[in-house]
Design a protein around this motif. Structure first.
Motif, PDB file in Angstrom:
ATOM      1  N   GLU A 190     -34.162  41.310 -15.435  1.00  0.00           N
ATOM      2  CA  GLU A 190     -34.092  42.293 -14.359  1.00  0.00           C
ATOM      3  C   GLU A 190     -34.650  41.733 -13.039  1.00  0.00           C
ATOM      4  OE1 GLU A 190     -36.707  45.613 -15.008  1.00  0.00           O
ATOM      5  OE2 GLU A 190     -35.273  47.018 -14.130  1.00  0.00           O
ATOM      6  N   ILE A 191     -34.085  42.217 -11.953  1.00  0.00           N
ATOM      7  CA  ILE A 191     -34.655  41.956 -10.622  1.00  0.00           C
ATOM      8  C   ILE A 191     -34.893  43.317  -9.982  1.00  0.00           C
ATOM      9  CG2 ILE A 191     -34.309  40.920  -8.349  1.00  0.00           C
ATOM     10  CD1 ILE A 191     -31.992  39.302  -9.640  1.00  0.00           C
ATOM     11  N   LEU A 192     -36.039  43.484  -9.366  1.00  0.00           N
ATOM     12  CA  LEU A 192     -36.287  44.721  -8.623  1.00  0.00           C
ATOM     13  C   LEU A 192     -36.223  44.416  -7.134  1.00  0.00           C
ATOM     14  CD1 LEU A 192     -39.280  46.371 -10.536  1.00  0.00           C
ATOM     15  CD2 LEU A 192     -36.847  46.942 -10.701  1.00  0.00           C
ATOM     16  N   LEU A 193     -35.597  45.335  -6.400  1.00  0.00           N
ATOM     17  CA  LEU A 193     -35.461  45.180  -4.948  1.00  0.00           C
ATOM     18  C   LEU A 193     -36.010  46.407  -4.249  1.00  0.00           C
ATOM     19  CD1 LEU A 193     -34.177  43.901  -2.343  1.00  0.00           C
ATOM     20  CD2 LEU A 193     -32.098  45.181  -2.935  1.00  0.00           C
ATOM     21  N   ARG A 194     -36.836  46.162  -3.264  1.00  0.00           N
ATOM     22  CA  ARG A 194     -37.372  47.263  -2.452  1.00  0.00           C
ATOM     23  C   ARG A 194     -37.179  46.840  -1.001  1.00  0.00           C
ATOM     24  NH1 ARG A 194     -39.723  50.418   0.483  1.00  0.00           N
ATOM     25  NH2 ARG A 194     -41.736  51.400   0.157  1.00  0.00           N
ATOM     26  N   THR A 195     -36.547  47.729  -0.197  1.00  0.00           N
ATOM     27  CA  THR A 195     -36.365  47.398   1.223  1.00  0.00           C
ATOM     28  C   THR A 195     -37.078  48.443   2.080  1.00  0.00           C
ATOM     29  OG1 THR A 195     -34.350  48.691   1.423  1.00  0.00           O
ATOM     30  CG2 THR A 195     -34.080  46.373   0.785  1.00  0.00           C
ATOM     31  N   MET A 196     -37.107  48.206   3.382  1.00  0.00           N
ATOM     32  CA  MET A 196     -37.747  49.164   4.287  1.00  0.00           C
ATOM     33  C   MET A 196     -37.021  50.508   4.232  1.00  0.00           C
ATOM     34  SD  MET A 196     -40.310  47.752   5.914  1.00  0.00           S
ATOM     35  CE  MET A 196     -40.554  48.304   7.598  1.00  0.00           C
ATOM     36  N   GLU A 197     -35.692  50.445   4.018  1.00  0.00           N
ATOM     37  CA  GLU A 197     -34.881  51.675   4.017  1.00  0.00           C
ATOM     38  C   GLU A 197     -35.047  52.482   2.734  1.00  0.00           C
ATOM     39  OE1 GLU A 197     -33.444  48.635   4.894  1.00  0.00           O
ATOM     40  OE2 GLU A 197     -33.834  49.169   6.989  1.00  0.00           O
ATOM     41  N   ASN A 198     -35.250  51.774   1.602  1.00  0.00           N
ATOM     42  CA  ASN A 198     -35.310  52.454   0.310  1.00  0.00           C
ATOM     43  C   ASN A 198     -36.758  52.577  -0.148  1.00  0.00           C
ATOM     44  OD1 ASN A 198     -32.423  52.583  -0.110  1.00  0.00           O
ATOM     45  ND2 ASN A 198     -32.585  50.357  -0.267  1.00  0.00           N
ATOM     46  N   THR A 199     -37.189  53.815  -0.349  1.00  0.00           N
ATOM     47  CA  THR A 199     -38.595  53.998  -0.696  1.00  0.00           C
ATOM     48  C   THR A 199     -38.847  53.868  -2.196  1.00  0.00           C
ATOM     49  OG1 THR A 199     -38.173  56.362  -0.710  1.00  0.00           O
ATOM     50  CG2 THR A 199     -39.214  55.448   1.270  1.00  0.00           C
ATOM     51  N   ARG A 200     -37.800  53.534  -2.969  1.00  0.00           N
ATOM     52  CA  ARG A 200     -38.039  53.275  -4.393  1.00  0.00           C
ATOM     53  C   ARG A 200     -37.414  51.923  -4.754  1.00  0.00           C
ATOM     54  NH1 ARG A 200     -33.571  54.453  -7.527  1.00  0.00           N
ATOM     55  NH2 ARG A 200     -31.865  55.398  -6.366  1.00  0.00           N
ATOM     56  N   TRP A 201     -37.821  51.417  -5.880  1.00  0.00           N
ATOM     57  CA  TRP A 201     -37.294  50.128  -6.332  1.00  0.00           C
ATOM     58  C   TRP A 201     -35.891  50.307  -6.878  1.00  0.00           C
ATOM     59  CZ3 TRP A 201     -39.791  45.588  -5.596  1.00  0.00           C
ATOM     60  CH2 TRP A 201     -41.154  45.612  -5.350  1.00  0.00           C
ATOM     61  N   PHE A 202     -34.989  49.414  -6.509  1.00  0.00           N
ATOM     62  CA  PHE A 202     -33.666  49.312  -7.127  1.00  0.00           C
ATOM     63  C   PHE A 202     -33.787  48.328  -8.274  1.00  0.00           C
ATOM     64  CE2 PHE A 202     -31.254  50.658  -3.284  1.00  0.00           C
ATOM     65  CZ  PHE A 202     -30.344  51.473  -3.924  1.00  0.00           C
ATOM     66  N   SER A 203     -33.288  48.714  -9.434  1.00  0.00           N
ATOM     67  CA  SER A 203     -33.270  47.774 -10.547  1.00  0.00           C
ATOM     68  C   SER A 203     -31.885  47.152 -10.612  1.00  0.00           C
ATOM     69  CB  SER A 203     -33.579  48.515 -11.842  1.00  0.00           C
ATOM     70  OG  SER A 203     -33.277  47.683 -12.926  1.00  0.00           O
ATOM     71  N   LEU A 204     -31.845  45.831 -10.512  1.00  0.00           N
ATOM     72  CA  LEU A 204     -30.549  45.155 -10.605  1.00  0.00           C
ATOM     73  C   LEU A 204     -30.339  44.720 -12.037  1.00  0.00           C
ATOM     74  CD1 LEU A 204     -31.223  45.042  -7.550  1.00  0.00           C
ATOM     75  CD2 LEU A 204     -29.779  43.040  -7.470  1.00  0.00           C
ATOM     76  N   PRO A 205     -29.304  45.268 -12.665  1.00  0.00           N
ATOM     77  CA  PRO A 205     -29.117  44.976 -14.082  1.00  0.00           C
ATOM     78  C   PRO A 205     -28.611  43.574 -14.312  1.00  0.00           C
ATOM     79  CG  PRO A 205     -27.292  46.249 -13.247  1.00  0.00           C
ATOM     80  CD  PRO A 205     -28.260  46.120 -12.124  1.00  0.00           C
ATOM     81  N   ARG A 206     -28.652  43.162 -15.556  1.00  0.00           N
ATOM     82  CA  ARG A 206     -28.049  41.894 -15.931  1.00  0.00           C
ATOM     83  C   ARG A 206     -26.550  41.970 -15.656  1.00  0.00           C
ATOM     84  NH1 ARG A 206     -31.027  39.634 -21.185  1.00  0.00           N
ATOM     85  NH2 ARG A 206     -33.100  40.224 -20.550  1.00  0.00           N
ATOM     86  N   PRO A 207     -25.950  40.876 -15.270  1.00  0.00           N
ATOM     87  CA  PRO A 207     -24.534  40.916 -14.877  1.00  0.00           C
ATOM     88  C   PRO A 207     -23.610  41.518 -15.916  1.00  0.00           C
ATOM     89  CG  PRO A 207     -25.501  38.850 -14.281  1.00  0.00           C
ATOM     90  CD  PRO A 207     -26.529  39.582 -15.081  1.00  0.00           C
ATOM     91  N   GLU A 208     -23.879  41.286 -17.178  1.00  0.00           N
ATOM     92  CA  GLU A 208     -22.938  41.796 -18.176  1.00  0.00           C
ATOM     93  C   GLU A 208     -22.991  43.318 -18.269  1.00  0.00           C
ATOM     94  OE1 GLU A 208     -26.627  40.822 -20.560  1.00  0.00           O
ATOM     95  OE2 GLU A 208     -25.565  40.102 -18.787  1.00  0.00           O
ATOM     96  N   GLU A 209     -24.034  43.910 -17.698  1.00  0.00           N
ATOM     97  CA  GLU A 209     -24.129  45.374 -17.716  1.00  0.00           C
ATOM     98  C   GLU A 209     -23.651  45.979 -16.396  1.00  0.00           C
ATOM     99  OE1 GLU A 209     -28.230  45.366 -20.353  1.00  0.00           O
ATOM    100  OE2 GLU A 209     -28.278  45.667 -18.188  1.00  0.00           O
ATOM    101  N   GLU A 210     -23.328  45.112 -15.448  1.00  0.00           N
ATOM    102  CA  GLU A 210     -23.130  45.566 -14.088  1.00  0.00           C
ATOM    103  C   GLU A 210     -21.987  46.561 -13.929  1.00  0.00           C
ATOM    104  OE1 GLU A 210     -22.623  42.464 -11.031  1.00  0.00           O
ATOM    105  OE2 GLU A 210     -24.738  42.926 -10.798  1.00  0.00           O
ATOM    106  N   THR A 211     -20.901  46.339 -14.656  1.00  0.00           N
ATOM    107  CA  THR A 211     -19.745  47.207 -14.493  1.00  0.00           C
ATOM    108  C   THR A 211     -20.064  48.642 -14.901  1.00  0.00           C
ATOM    109  OG1 THR A 211     -19.066  46.353 -16.617  1.00  0.00           O
ATOM    110  CG2 THR A 211     -17.879  45.517 -14.698  1.00  0.00           C
ATOM    111  N   SER A 212     -20.983  48.807 -15.841  1.00  0.00           N
ATOM    112  CA  SER A 212     -21.282  50.158 -16.298  1.00  0.00           C
ATOM    113  C   SER A 212     -22.451  50.780 -15.530  1.00  0.00           C
ATOM    114  CB  SER A 212     -21.604  50.138 -17.786  1.00  0.00           C
ATOM    115  OG  SER A 212     -22.699  49.297 -18.007  1.00  0.00           O
TER     116      SER A 212
END
Ligand SMILES: NC(=O)c1ccc[n+]([C@@H]2O[C@H](COP(=O)([O-])OP(=O)(O)OC[C@H]3O[C@@H](n4cnc5c(N)ncnc54)[C@H](O)[C@@H]3O)[C@@H](O)[C@H]2O)c1
Length: 390
Positions: free
Chosen positions: A283-305
Motif C-alpha cells: 500500500e501507498i498512502l497519499l495526503r495532499t493539502m487539498e485532501n484532509t484524509r489519507w488516500f490509500s492506493l491499492p495494489r495494481p491488481e486490485e485497482e480496477t475494482s
C-alpha cells in the motif's frame, strides 16, 4: 544470444524465489547450472527445480564456456569473490546485495566489469516492484510538489527471531546497515537520486546474540557489526532524510518510508518492519493539502475494482506490475539491457553508491565527521506497465 544460460552460485533460502520467478522467462533465461559449498545440496536443488546441471564446485561452473551469466546468491562475504571470478572468466554477473563488503572491492569490480565490457548488476530489485515504481510516478506527476525531506525506519529484533542459522547477518557485510538497509537506500535512491553527504551514530547493543529457534536454540553467536544506526542523509537534489536501521528494537509504531513534499506526503505505512521496501507490492498512502484524509492506493491488481486516484490533469495513474515477490526481475532487466544495448536498471553504479554510503555511515559514526560521497548514478527510467512481464 537468447535464452542466456544462467549459472546460480548459492542455493540457500532465497534461491527458491529467484528460481521460481526466472522459470517464468524461458525465452530469456535457461537455468543451466547451479553450485554451492556442498555438491549434495546443488544436486538436490537441480533435481527439485529442473536445473540442467549441478556442478561439483562454483569455480567449475563459472569457468564452463556453456554458461553465459552468473547469479551470485551466496552470503555477503563471498559476493565480491564470485563476482570477480565471474567477470575474470568473461561472464556477466548479477549479485545479491551488497555488491561486496568494502567500497574498495566494489570499485575494483566496477572497473573490472568496464574493462571486460561485461554487465554487473546487483539486488535489491524490489524497487522495480509496483510500489516504488508507483511512488516514482506520483513524485514525477508533481502531486506532492518538491520533495524536501524523507524518512525511513527499519527497526526489528533481528534474524535470530525467525532464522535457525542467522550467523551471517551478524558478520561483515550484513547487520541492519548492510543487510536490510540496502532496500531502503535503493528505494530512496530510485525516488530521490544519489546521496551527497551522510552523518551517523551507530552502536552494538549486545556483543553476542542468543539463537531463539531451531536445533541451535540457546546457543550464542558473536556480533561483529553494529546493530543500531541513526543516519542523516543529504541528497544531491537537496532533499534531506532521517533513517533508523536496527536489529535491537522489539517493536515500533513508525512507518517504513515517507516522502515529504511541498504539497503533500507519500507514506509506506506497513506496521511490520519486514514489509517495507523489501517487498515488491504494498500500500501507498497519499495526503495532499487539498485532501484532509489519507488516500490509500491499492495494489495494481486490485485497482480496477477500487477507485483509482486521479491527478490534477485527470489522468489516472497507470498501473505498474510486479506487485508480488518478483525477485530476479533485476537480472531479467540486465539480460534485456544486454540485448537492447541500454543501461541496466539494478546496475553496478547504484550498488557501488550504496556500498560507499554504507561504509561512510560507519566512517561518520567512528569519526563524528559528516562524510561526502564520491560516487553517483543516473536514476533508472520508470518501468512502463507490462514491461519485464513474463
Ligand atoms: N533469505 C532471505 O529472505 C533473503 C532475502 C533477500 C536477500 N537475501 C540475500 O541473499 C543472499 C543469500 O541469502 P540466503 O538467505 O539464501 O542465505 P543462506 O545461508 O540460506 O544460503 C546461502 C547459500 O550460499 C552458499 N554458500 C555460502 N558460502 C559459499 C561459498 N564459499 N561458495 C559457494 N557457495 C556458498 C551456501 O551453501 C548456501 O547455498 C544474502 O546476501 C542475503 O542477504 C536473502
Amino acid at each position: 544470444m537468447r535464452p542466456y544460460r544462467l549459472g546460480i552460485v548459492g542455493v540457500g533460502d532465497i534461491s527458491h524465489a529467484y528460481i521460481d520467478n526466472l522459470k517464468l522467462y524461458p525465452d530469456i533465461v535457461t537455468l543451466a547450472g547451479c553450485a554451492t559449498r556442498h555438491y549434495e545440496n546443488a544436486k538436490k536443488k537441480a533435481e527439485e527445480y529442473g536445473i540442467e546441471k549441478a556442478y561439483e564446485t562454483a569455480e567449475e561452473m563459472i569457468k564452463d564456456p556453456a554458461i553465459d551469466v552468473i547469479l551470485n546468491i551466496t552470503i555477503p562475504e563471498f559476493h565480491a569473490f564470485y563476482n570477480r571470478m565471474a567477470l575474470e572468466n568473461g561472464k556477466h554477473v548479477y549479485c545479491e546485495k551488497p555488491l561486496a563488503t568494502t567500497f574498495a572491492e566494489g570499485k575494483e569490480l566496477a572497473a573490472l566489469a568496464k574493462e571486460k565490457n561485461l554487465l554487473l548488476g546487483c539486488a535489491p530489485d524490489t524497487f522495480l516492484g509496483s510500489r516504488v515504481q508507483k511512488m516514482r510516478e506520483l513524485v514525477e506527476s508533481g502531486i506532492i510538489g518538491e520533495v524536501t525531506a524523507a524518512s525511513a525506519f527499519i527497526t526489528c529484533r533481528g534474524h535470530e527471531t525467525f532464522k535457525e542459522d542467522p550467523d551471517f547477518y551478524y558478520r561483515e557485510g550484513a547487520g541492519p546497515i548492510m543487510d536490510i538497509g540496502p532496500y531502503y537506500y535503493r528505494a530512496l535512491s530510485a525516488l530521490i537520486g544519489p546521496v551527497k553527504k551522510c552523518a551517523a551514530m551507530t552502536k552494538r547493543t549486545w556483543p553476542e546474540r542468543e539463537l531463539l529457534i531451531g536445533p541451535r536454540k540457546g546457543q550464542k553467536i558473536p556480533v561483529e557489526v553494529d546493530t543500531h544506526a541513526t543516519v542523516l542523509l543529504e541528497y544531491v537534489c537537496g532533499t534531506i532524510a532521517t533513517l533508523i536501521l536496527s536489529f535491537d528494537t522489539v517493536e515500533t509504531m513508525l512507518p517504513r518510508l515517507e516522502l515529504y513534499g511541498t504539497k503533500g506526503t507519500l507514506s509506506m505505512p506497513d506496521p511490520d518492519p519486514y514489509d517495507g521496501p523489501n517487498l515488491f507490492g504494498g500500500e501507498i498512502l497519499l495526503r495532499t493539502m487539498e485532501n484532509t484524509r489519507w488516500f490509500s492506493l491499492p495494489r495494481p491488481e486490485e485497482e480496477t475494482s477500487r477507485q483509482a486516484i486521479v491527478i490534477e490533469n485527470d489522468r489516472p495513474f497507470t498501473s505498474t506490475t510486479h506487485a508480488y515477490n518478483s525477485r530476479g526481475i533485476g537480472l531479467i532487466d540486465l539480460l534485456m539491457a544486454l540485448e537492447e544495448n541500454r543501461p541496466v536498471r539494478a546496475g553496478g553504479e547504484m550498488a557501488l553508491h550504496e556500498l560507499e554510503l554504507m561504509e561512510k555511515i560507519y566512517e561518520a559514526s567512528r569519526t563524528g565527521i559528516t562524510q561526502t560521497l564520491e560516487t553517483t548514478f543516473e536514476i533508472p527510467p520508470v518501468l512502463k506497465p507490462g514491461e519485464l512481464e513474463p
